[in-house]
Enzyme design. Structure first.
Site, PDB file in Angstrom:
ATOM      1  N   ARG A 131       1.762 -11.681   5.066  1.00 19.53           N
ATOM      2  CA  ARG A 131       3.227 -11.760   5.014  1.00 19.53           C
ATOM      3  C   ARG A 131       3.881 -11.479   6.369  1.00 19.53           C
ATOM      4  NH1 ARG A 131       4.844 -10.783  -0.415  1.00 19.53           N
ATOM      5  NH2 ARG A 131       6.949 -11.209   0.272  1.00 19.53           N
TER       6      ARG A 131
ATOM      7  N   PRO B 184       0.846  -1.208   0.000  1.00 16.35           N
ATOM      8  CA  PRO B 184       0.000   0.000   0.000  1.00 16.35           C
ATOM      9  C   PRO B 184       0.880   1.257   0.000  1.00 16.35           C
ATOM     10  CG  PRO B 184      -0.442  -1.430   1.911  1.00 16.35           C
ATOM     11  CD  PRO B 184       0.762  -1.959   1.236  1.00 16.35           C
ATOM     12  N   GLU B 185       0.558   2.192  -0.891  1.00 12.54           N
ATOM     13  CA  GLU B 185       1.299   3.450  -0.956  1.00 12.54           C
ATOM     14  C   GLU B 185       0.419   4.549  -0.354  1.00 12.54           C
ATOM     15  OE1 GLU B 185       3.094   3.997  -4.839  1.00 12.54           O
ATOM     16  OE2 GLU B 185       3.135   1.849  -5.185  1.00 12.54           O
TER      17      GLU B 185
ATOM     18  N   HIS C 170      -4.565 -15.427   9.519  1.00  9.81           N
ATOM     19  CA  HIS C 170      -3.779 -14.215   9.236  1.00  9.81           C
ATOM     20  C   HIS C 170      -4.203 -12.997  10.045  1.00  9.81           C
ATOM     21  CE1 HIS C 170      -1.997 -16.539   6.083  1.00  9.81           C
ATOM     22  NE2 HIS C 170      -3.095 -16.554   5.353  1.00  9.81           N
TER      23      HIS C 170
END
Ligand SMILES: [Zn+2]
Length: 275
Positions: free
Chosen positions: A110, A2-3, A91
């Site tokens: 991740r 995500p930016e 997760h």
């Protein structure tokens, strides 16, 4: 990853969902996300705290509580979901339970995301400390302009693309938007920045603002699995000019993919000539 526009979209979603909610409990299932304190102290610090605001700095989310501040970075795949009393899903590594019965879940396939707890509400103090202290200016800050970039990069021979990704110079841009900014500015991503003119720097600053404003207005880009707190995907991927594109929308030529500084870089050889 995500930016800035995606994190901004997540921030807005969270503001709508959790401001005013009071924490009843915090459960941590994967403790390596927490950087600067123990799990016990982390969980204890939030009990009885109401969420006052959610802010953003670069790609960091800043949760402001009555007495503490939580700084969260989503890294590659971090997400926040609002759920009710459902069982923990795969997760989900940290669950913030509210008195209302709602829960805020940090989900990360991740596990690269990070959280830092600060026992103060003085945001100015936190901005002077790690991890926020070294962040450069964001494209939408008023004094992010050609002069700022030029001064920061006077002696640098690094490729333009790499400096756009350097969070100490420009805060918030990642690979997708750095590719787009080079295209909007008609500059080659590999162009060494010491060969750029002050006009070029001005042009880069304006392009970064344009790309970011447009992306925020469309709720960010969904290429992998970004979703905001309401689980809505962004729509900027439909507006991408070069990133993952085949044909240039200006000249009709083929888009080239190369690695610059180890990152997949898309550009038009015709419209973004090396000088
Ligand atoms: Zn072209």
């Amino acid at each position: 990853m995500p930016e800035l526009p995606e994190v901004e979209t997540v921030k807005k979603g969270l503001q709508e969902c959790i401001i005013g909610e009071e924490i009843a409990y915090v459960t941590v299932y994967y403790d390596r996300i927490i950087q600067n304190t123990t799990v016990t102290d982390f969980c204890k610090s939030f009990i009885g705290q109401k969420i006052v605001d959610v802010k953003r700095k670069g790609k960091y989310l800043i949760f402001i509580f009555q007495d503490v501040i939580l700084v969260s970075h989503l890294r590659m795949e971090g997400k926040y979901f609002i759920r009710h009393q459902e069982e923990k899903a795969k997760h989900e590594h940290i669950i913030f339970g509210f008195i209302s019965g709602k829960t805020l879940r940090y989900h990360d396939t991740r596990k690269f995301g990070t959280m830092e707890l600060f026992l103060t509400t003085n945001l100015k103090e936190i901005l002077k400390q790690k991890p926020l202290v070294n962040l450069g200016k964001e494209p939408l800050e008023p004094d992010f302009n050609g002069t700022y970039l030029h001064q920061k990069l006077l002696k640098s021979k690094r490729p333009l693309k790499s400096v756009l990704l350097d969070q100490t110079i420009v805060s918030g841009l990642g690979n997708i938007y750095a590719n787009e900014v080079c295209f909007y500015a008609h500059l080659n991503p590999s162009q060494p920045v010491n060969t750029l003119t002050s006009e070029d720097f001005q042009n880069i600053a304006i392009s970064a603002k344009k790309v970011i404003i447009k992306a925020i207005s469309l709720g960010g880009t969904t290429i992998r699995t970004f979703v905001n707190a309401h689980e809505i995907s962004g729509r900027f991927q439909n507006e991408l000019m070069v990133h993952m594109r085949k044909k240039c929308c200006i000249c009709g030529g083929e888009i080239t993919k190369e690695f610059v500084g180890g990152r997949g870089t898309y550009y038009c050889k015709n419209c973004q000539k090396m000088r």
